[in-house]
Design an enzyme around this catalytic site. Structure first.
Site, PDB file in Angstrom:
ATOM      1  N   TYR A 177      11.419   3.869   6.797  1.00 45.83           N
ATOM      2  CA  TYR A 177      11.668   2.771   7.727  1.00 45.83           C
ATOM      3  C   TYR A 177      11.094   1.428   7.298  1.00 45.83           C
ATOM      4  CZ  TYR A 177      12.734   6.789  10.661  1.00 45.83           C
ATOM      5  OH  TYR A 177      13.258   7.950  11.153  1.00 45.83           O
ATOM      6  N   VAL A 221       7.520  -0.653   4.946  1.00 49.39           N
ATOM      7  CA  VAL A 221       6.394  -0.618   4.016  1.00 49.39           C
ATOM      8  C   VAL A 221       5.089  -0.888   4.757  1.00 49.39           C
ATOM      9  CG1 VAL A 221       7.851  -1.453   2.126  1.00 49.39           C
ATOM     10  CG2 VAL A 221       6.490  -3.092   3.453  1.00 49.39           C
ATOM     11  N   GLY A 236       7.996   3.929   3.092  1.00 48.40           N
ATOM     12  CA  GLY A 236       8.655   5.121   3.605  1.00 48.40           C
ATOM     13  C   GLY A 236      10.098   4.823   3.953  1.00 48.40           C
ATOM     14  N   ASP A 289       1.108  15.388  11.093  1.00 48.61           N
ATOM     15  CA  ASP A 289       1.141  15.175   9.642  1.00 48.61           C
ATOM     16  C   ASP A 289      -0.277  15.078   9.074  1.00 48.61           C
ATOM     17  OD1 ASP A 289       2.406  14.943   7.197  1.00 48.61           O
ATOM     18  OD2 ASP A 289       2.697  12.782   7.343  1.00 48.61           O
ATOM     19  N   LEU A 319       0.813  -1.211   0.000  1.00 49.13           N
ATOM     20  CA  LEU A 319       0.000   0.000   0.000  1.00 49.13           C
ATOM     21  C   LEU A 319       0.846   1.261   0.000  1.00 49.13           C
ATOM     22  CD1 LEU A 319      -2.659  -1.124   2.645  1.00 49.13           C
ATOM     23  CD2 LEU A 319      -2.845  -1.229   0.152  1.00 49.13           C
ATOM     24  N   GLY A 320       2.080   1.162   0.500  1.00 49.48           N
ATOM     25  CA  GLY A 320       2.946   2.332   0.558  1.00 49.48           C
ATOM     26  C   GLY A 320       4.294   1.976   1.144  1.00 49.48           C
TER      27      GLY A 320
END
Length: 382
Positions: free
Chosen positions: A34, A36, A32, A142, A29-30
């Site tokens: 650090y 997934v 970053g 965020d 799904l995504g």
């Protein structure tokens, strides 16, 4: 202890690693810095699993445990639900509710109509979640449209706040945080200036989200940090006649009490929830969809670029895995499948895809420049 558990102990796996067998991992799904986020099937249905490489947080493991502790304490209808967690020798796994109803702006644009009344009630849902966080001395840091998700495709689905990766729990109510955090265009001035920040940063982000939800573009258009900071602190919030003439004064007042450069003068979540605009009483029935559809078109082109970046992040993460033969990092195909029509063509992510993405990004920049020029002319004639 089961036979599988005994084998896991022999291979040096922590006791909680046994839980991994309950989940069947699916699409990515995504990704970053650090790790997934993967979709998975579990005992209670589909979930989202955030996989963090321990090597990437070495020396900062307390950051992961703090996120786990916080997620387990948060219970609110508009905050993504914590399900479970476990770990392996080299990874942490955080299991949460999977929100499958789509991002805020995508879902809205799929509707036949979205009015200012609808917008006020949408913002109210999010604000109740922010107020709950602040009551528990938690700062999200965020808040942005991409982190606002619908739980299901059902028309009456709850909207939930997600992604608590850089959220902080304050040790004392008035604690000041000093690390840079947030997303460009949504971060408050005090974050950009690194003066120290707290709960008011979330209220600034809510102001930007509300503004964008009502007109389809951001109140701040600068593309570098210095100009953006100047725009946020020295210039008045613009309400251009062409785009705001059918929006109520209450909505504009609501935005203005949030987009206050001085954090101590910015309204709190409690004060915001008491604002008349969130009652919907004086909100108009003007359809906001034409402006929001333009926002979505720009966002879709940005996603093409993001899929290329996603594949690069996943490749780097795989390099750090201790046992690549048992990789949990997935690939970018699943992420592109989430946005068929704008990202699925790039699943190979070869040189052609990169070139195509760059061309689309350049086209987007040209379109935005033309749009800015058109607005400048219309504003000067207003």
């Amino acid at each position: 202890m089961s036979f599988a558990g005994m084998l896991n102990r022999l291979h040096g796996q922590p006791e909680s690693y046994d839980k991994k067998s309950k989940y069947k991992f699916g699409r990515t799904l995504g990704a970053g810095t650090y790790g997934v986020v993967r979709e998975a099937d579990g005992p209670s249905g589909k979930v989202a699993i955030k996989i963090i490489l321990k090597k990437n947080v070495k020396g900062n493991e307390k950051m992961v445990y703090a996120e786990l502790d916080m997620l387990q304490r948060l219970t609110h209808p508009h905050i993504v639900k914590f399900v479970d967690w476990f770990e392996s020798r080299d990874k942490f796994y955080i299991v949460t509710q999977l929100a499958t109803g789509g991002e805020l702006f995508d879902r809205i644009c799929d509707q036949g109509k979205f009015t200012e009344v609808d917008a006020s009630q949408t913002i109210r849902q999010i604000m109740t979640a922010v107020d709950y966080l602040h009551d528990n001395d938690v700062v999200h840091r965020d808040l942005k449209p991409e982190n606002l998700l619908y739980v299901t495709r059902d028309p009456d689905s709850d909207l939930v706040l997600a992604d608590f990766g850089i959220t902080k729990t304050l040790d004392i109510k008035e604690e000041t945080l000093t690390t840079m955090a947030g997303s460009f265009g949504y971060a408050a001035p005090e974050v950009m200036e690194q003066k120290g920040h707290g709960k008011p940063v979330d209220m600034w982000s809510m102001g930007v989200i509300t503004y964008t939800l009502l007109c389809g573009y951001s109140p701040f258009r600068s593309e570098n940090l210095r100009d953006l900071l100047r725009e946020c602190t020295a210039a008045p919030v613009p309400f251009h006649e062409r785009y705001w003439k059918d929006v109520s004064q209450d909505a504009k007042d609501f935005i203005l009490v949030l987009l206050v450069p001085e954090p101590e003068k910015r309204w709190t979540s409690k004060e915001a929830l008491g604002h008349i605009w969130l009652s919907g009483k004086n909100a108009t029935d003007h359809n906001l969809l034409p402006e929001l559809e333009a926002y979505r078109r720009r966002a879709r082109l940005r996603r093409v670029i993001e899929i290329v970046k996603l594949q690069n992040r996943i490749a780097k993460l795989k390099e750090h895995e201790e046992d690549p033969s048992e990789s949990d990092m997935g690939d970018a195909q699943g992420a592109s499948d989430n946005h068929k029509g704008d990202g699925s063509r790039l699943h190979a992510l070869g040189l052609f895809a990169v070139r195509e993405a760059k061309q689309k990004q350049e086209s987007l920049q040209v379109e935005e420049e033309l749009e800015k020029e058109s607005r400048r002319r219309s504003f000067s004639n207003a």
